[in-house]
Design a protein around this motif. Sequence first.
Motif, PDB file in Angstrom:
ATOM      1  N   LYS A  95       1.143   5.327  16.994  1.00 36.19           N
ATOM      2  CA  LYS A  95       1.972   4.159  17.278  1.00 36.19           C
ATOM      3  C   LYS A  95       3.435   4.508  17.467  1.00 36.19           C
ATOM      4  CE  LYS A  95      -1.110   0.984  14.832  1.00 36.19           C
ATOM      5  NZ  LYS A  95      -1.222  -0.052  13.760  1.00 36.19           N
ATOM      6  N   SER A  96       3.944   5.473  16.742  1.00 32.47           N
ATOM      7  CA  SER A  96       5.363   5.815  16.823  1.00 32.47           C
ATOM      8  C   SER A  96       5.676   6.501  18.158  1.00 32.47           C
ATOM      9  CB  SER A  96       5.748   6.736  15.663  1.00 32.47           C
ATOM     10  OG  SER A  96       7.088   7.164  15.789  1.00 32.47           O
ATOM     11  N   GLN A  97       6.610   5.943  18.917  1.00 32.11           N
ATOM     12  CA  GLN A  97       6.990   6.511  20.210  1.00 32.11           C
ATOM     13  C   GLN A  97       7.692   7.857  20.036  1.00 32.11           C
ATOM     14  OE1 GLN A  97       6.282   5.438  23.294  1.00 32.11           O
ATOM     15  NE2 GLN A  97       5.046   3.797  22.398  1.00 32.11           N
ATOM     16  N   LYS A  98       8.506   7.974  18.991  1.00 33.03           N
ATOM     17  CA  LYS A  98       9.210   9.244  18.758  1.00 33.03           C
ATOM     18  C   LYS A  98       8.221  10.361  18.441  1.00 33.03           C
ATOM     19  CE  LYS A  98      13.642   7.381  17.166  1.00 33.03           C
ATOM     20  NZ  LYS A  98      14.642   7.359  16.064  1.00 33.03           N
ATOM     21  N   VAL A  99       7.239  10.047  17.601  1.00 35.89           N
ATOM     22  CA  VAL A  99       6.229  11.053  17.259  1.00 35.89           C
ATOM     23  C   VAL A  99       5.452  11.465  18.508  1.00 35.89           C
ATOM     24  CG1 VAL A  99       4.138  11.489  15.929  1.00 35.89           C
ATOM     25  CG2 VAL A  99       6.050  10.265  14.881  1.00 35.89           C
ATOM     26  N   CYS A 100       5.102  10.485  19.341  1.00 38.16           N
ATOM     27  CA  CYS A 100       4.375  10.785  20.587  1.00 38.16           C
ATOM     28  C   CYS A 100       5.202  11.689  21.497  1.00 38.16           C
ATOM     29  CB  CYS A 100       4.029   9.488  21.319  1.00 38.16           C
ATOM     30  SG  CYS A 100       2.660   8.562  20.589  1.00 38.16           S
ATOM     31  N   LYS A 101       6.495  11.363  21.628  1.00 38.75           N
ATOM     32  CA  LYS A 101       7.335  12.125  22.542  1.00 38.75           C
ATOM     33  C   LYS A 101       7.519  13.561  22.071  1.00 38.75           C
ATOM     34  CE  LYS A 101      11.808  11.438  22.843  1.00 38.75           C
ATOM     35  NZ  LYS A 101      13.134  10.855  23.174  1.00 38.75           N
ATOM     36  N   PHE A 102       7.864  13.737  20.814  1.00 41.42           N
ATOM     37  CA  PHE A 102       8.094  15.094  20.310  1.00 41.42           C
ATOM     38  C   PHE A 102       6.799  15.898  20.270  1.00 41.42           C
ATOM     39  CE2 PHE A 102      11.992  13.121  18.579  1.00 41.42           C
ATOM     40  CZ  PHE A 102      12.910  14.050  19.018  1.00 41.42           C
ATOM     41  N   THR A 103       5.689  15.258  19.917  1.00 45.79           N
ATOM     42  CA  THR A 103       4.399  15.957  19.922  1.00 45.79           C
ATOM     43  C   THR A 103       4.027  16.385  21.347  1.00 45.79           C
ATOM     44  OG1 THR A 103       3.689  14.624  18.032  1.00 45.79           O
ATOM     45  CG2 THR A 103       1.983  15.808  19.260  1.00 45.79           C
ATOM     46  N   ALA A 104       4.260  15.497  22.325  1.00 47.52           N
ATOM     47  CA  ALA A 104       3.947  15.814  23.717  1.00 47.52           C
ATOM     48  C   ALA A 104       4.806  16.968  24.226  1.00 47.52           C
ATOM     49  CB  ALA A 104       4.152  14.578  24.594  1.00 47.52           C
ATOM     50  N   ILE A 105       6.079  16.973  23.850  1.00 44.18           N
ATOM     51  CA  ILE A 105       6.969  18.073  24.279  1.00 44.18           C
ATOM     52  C   ILE A 105       6.505  19.396  23.693  1.00 44.18           C
ATOM     53  CG2 ILE A 105       9.316  18.983  24.075  1.00 44.18           C
ATOM     54  CD1 ILE A 105      10.323  16.096  24.271  1.00 44.18           C
ATOM     55  N   ILE A 106       6.168  19.392  22.397  1.00 38.89           N
ATOM     56  CA  ILE A 106       5.710  20.624  21.748  1.00 38.89           C
ATOM     57  C   ILE A 106       4.411  21.114  22.394  1.00 38.89           C
ATOM     58  CG2 ILE A 106       4.832  21.592  19.591  1.00 38.89           C
ATOM     59  CD1 ILE A 106       6.784  19.704  18.130  1.00 38.89           C
ATOM     60  N   LEU A 107       3.464  20.197  22.640  1.00 46.55           N
ATOM     61  CA  LEU A 107       2.193  20.582  23.256  1.00 46.55           C
ATOM     62  C   LEU A 107       2.403  21.129  24.674  1.00 46.55           C
ATOM     63  CD1 LEU A 107      -0.185  17.677  22.132  1.00 46.55           C
ATOM     64  CD2 LEU A 107      -0.167  20.040  21.320  1.00 46.55           C
ATOM     65  N   ALA A 108       3.313  20.520  25.423  1.00 44.14           N
ATOM     66  CA  ALA A 108       3.564  20.980  26.796  1.00 44.14           C
ATOM     67  C   ALA A 108       4.106  22.405  26.804  1.00 44.14           C
ATOM     68  CB  ALA A 108       4.545  20.030  27.488  1.00 44.14           C
ATOM     69  N   TYR A 109       5.062  22.682  25.932  1.00 43.19           N
ATOM     70  CA  TYR A 109       5.614  24.034  25.872  1.00 43.19           C
ATOM     71  C   TYR A 109       4.584  25.038  25.349  1.00 43.19           C
ATOM     72  CZ  TYR A 109      10.381  22.755  27.095  1.00 43.19           C
ATOM     73  OH  TYR A 109      11.498  22.341  27.782  1.00 43.19           O
ATOM     74  N   LEU A 110       3.739  24.619  24.422  1.00 40.23           N
ATOM     75  CA  LEU A 110       2.698  25.522  23.931  1.00 40.23           C
ATOM     76  C   LEU A 110       1.682  25.839  25.021  1.00 40.23           C
ATOM     77  CD1 LEU A 110       2.006  24.154  20.319  1.00 40.23           C
ATOM     78  CD2 LEU A 110       3.199  26.261  20.974  1.00 40.23           C
ATOM     79  N   LEU A 111       1.347  24.835  25.837  1.00 37.79           N
ATOM     80  CA  LEU A 111       0.409  25.072  26.934  1.00 37.79           C
ATOM     81  C   LEU A 111       0.984  26.061  27.943  1.00 37.79           C
ATOM     82  CD1 LEU A 111      -0.988  21.467  27.597  1.00 37.79           C
ATOM     83  CD2 LEU A 111      -2.256  23.430  26.738  1.00 37.79           C
ATOM     84  N   VAL A 112       2.247  25.851  28.315  1.00 37.43           N
ATOM     85  CA  VAL A 112       2.885  26.756  29.274  1.00 37.43           C
ATOM     86  C   VAL A 112       3.000  28.159  28.693  1.00 37.43           C
ATOM     87  CG1 VAL A 112       5.018  27.225  30.538  1.00 37.43           C
ATOM     88  CG2 VAL A 112       4.125  24.900  30.416  1.00 37.43           C
ATOM     89  N   LEU A 113       3.389  28.229  27.408  1.00 33.50           N
ATOM     90  CA  LEU A 113       3.492  29.533  26.749  1.00 33.50           C
ATOM     91  C   LEU A 113       2.130  30.218  26.687  1.00 33.50           C
ATOM     92  CD1 LEU A 113       5.283  31.550  25.226  1.00 33.50           C
ATOM     93  CD2 LEU A 113       4.754  30.304  23.111  1.00 33.50           C
ATOM     94  N   GLY A 114       1.075  29.457  26.438  1.00 38.89           N
ATOM     95  CA  GLY A 114      -0.269  30.027  26.408  1.00 38.89           C
ATOM     96  C   GLY A 114      -0.683  30.592  27.754  1.00 38.89           C
ATOM     97  N   VAL A 115      -0.358  29.878  28.839  1.00 35.38           N
ATOM     98  CA  VAL A 115      -0.672  30.379  30.182  1.00 35.38           C
ATOM     99  C   VAL A 115       0.077  31.680  30.458  1.00 35.38           C
ATOM    100  CG1 VAL A 115      -0.466  29.888  32.646  1.00 35.38           C
ATOM    101  CG2 VAL A 115      -1.246  28.102  31.089  1.00 35.38           C
ATOM    102  N   ILE A 116       1.357  31.722  30.065  1.00 35.17           N
ATOM    103  CA  ILE A 116       2.156  32.940  30.281  1.00 35.17           C
ATOM    104  C   ILE A 116       1.586  34.107  29.490  1.00 35.17           C
ATOM    105  CG2 ILE A 116       4.430  33.978  29.942  1.00 35.17           C
ATOM    106  CD1 ILE A 116       5.652  31.228  30.462  1.00 35.17           C
ATOM    107  N   VAL A 117       1.200  33.854  28.232  1.00 32.90           N
ATOM    108  CA  VAL A 117       0.638  34.923  27.397  1.00 32.90           C
ATOM    109  C   VAL A 117      -0.673  35.437  27.986  1.00 32.90           C
ATOM    110  CG1 VAL A 117      -0.377  35.421  25.145  1.00 32.90           C
ATOM    111  CG2 VAL A 117       1.779  34.165  25.295  1.00 32.90           C
ATOM    112  N   ILE A 118      -1.517  34.529  28.475  1.00 32.50           N
ATOM    113  CA  ILE A 118      -2.786  34.936  29.090  1.00 32.50           C
ATOM    114  C   ILE A 118      -2.536  35.811  30.314  1.00 32.50           C
ATOM    115  CG2 ILE A 118      -4.807  34.087  30.337  1.00 32.50           C
ATOM    116  CD1 ILE A 118      -4.826  31.708  28.429  1.00 32.50           C
ATOM    117  N   CYS A 119      -1.566  35.397  31.125  1.00 36.13           N
ATOM    118  CA  CYS A 119      -1.232  36.193  32.318  1.00 36.13           C
ATOM    119  C   CYS A 119      -0.742  37.584  31.933  1.00 36.13           C
ATOM    120  CB  CYS A 119      -0.172  35.472  33.153  1.00 36.13           C
ATOM    121  SG  CYS A 119      -0.752  33.956  33.929  1.00 36.13           S
ATOM    122  N   ILE A 120       0.095  37.641  30.889  1.00 37.27           N
ATOM    123  CA  ILE A 120       0.640  38.943  30.480  1.00 37.27           C
ATOM    124  C   ILE A 120      -0.443  39.836  29.884  1.00 37.27           C
ATOM    125  CG2 ILE A 120       2.238  40.064  28.874  1.00 37.27           C
ATOM    126  CD1 ILE A 120       4.104  37.697  29.238  1.00 37.27           C
TER     127      ILE A 120
END
Length: 409
Positions: A105-130
Amino acid sequence: MKDSFEGSPAPEKPVSDGVSKKTGGKQKKFLANDQYFTICIYALIVVAISALIVRVVMTPHAVSSTVNDIVNILMPFLLGTLIAFILNPLIKWLIKLLSGPCRIKSQKVCKFTAIILAYLLVLGVIVICILYIVPQVVVSLTEIVANIPKLYEMTYDFFDNLQDRFPNADVSELQKIVDDILPDFVNTLKNFVSGLIPAVYNMSVSIAKGLVNFVIAIIVSVYMLTDKKDLKRSMKRILYCFVPVDYIPKTLEILSECNSIFTNFIVGKAIDSTIIGVLCFILMSIFSMPYALLISVIVGITNMIPYFGPFIGAVPGVIILLIIDPLTALGFAVLIFLLQQFDGLYLGPKILGDTVGLKPLWIIISITVGGSLAGVLGMFLSVPVVAVLRYLLNLYLEYRLEKRHITLQ
């Protein structure tokens, strides 16, 4: 004779030249005049543009060097803005996912969680490529370098025995041409492929040196994504300060559309190129073509460049496979042709839609100019930039035609 107004103050009376007179004409006061101020602004703009044009024409190299220095200084912020543009749609989708099915329900929690997940996904793709893709690409390049003498002998034997394979054809001239060209071609290819590994190493060193800029870019992108509302509010304050109030809604609509064109193209093209690279790898693996991963990576990356990308990506693969087996190279060329037809006729329109809306001529011009100014990155970014400029130009032309009451079919 005394002035009839002497002894009693007369009210100030503005005059046409922006100057007011007081009692007896002894005091003068400057009054702001919007008309004169507008004329001065236009005059300054014309002088500045004229000076800039003269500067560019007279000293183009100095201007280019200055622009490059400015771009290098601003590169962390430009890169951070680009990262924010790319991740923003993903974060929006994650926010909908978290607030919908996940019922946060909390918009702030949703936003910060989404930002963290997005960066983790991108970081995971970069690590896999490396960890997985880069080592295999390096191994493939090393194998190509090691096998060049063998490949040279195979190619030479193929053309040397061409007369035996086709006894009814005169291939002496072709063999002479091959004897003259093949050694230089193979040496050039060997030097090129051998230089790729040091180039990759130098690129890694450059990336390591630019780590500080990358960290700054990440910080900038995080700030832009977390404080997106504050940035929008600041933009609106600037607009309300300098743009007439009646034009603000239309201006906000235009800026939103420009942002949509630019973002949708970058994200859509990245998804499209990833799918094409994966399909290329799967098809090459099915047909047991060598160096499938290396060639598929090249095809996927170059596919990010509109119009020219498929041709640029196909050339290295055809050259590599041509040395190994001409029939395999021919099959790869047919495979790439069919794959690019699928991309151009079905996959691209499904993902990108009419995001760009540019004719091939304008795409070619934008890629050529962008490539000459900023290399490969310029070739990629020039297309959405030109698409935004085309959208703005069309709006202005429609406004002018509507003002003159002209309707064109």
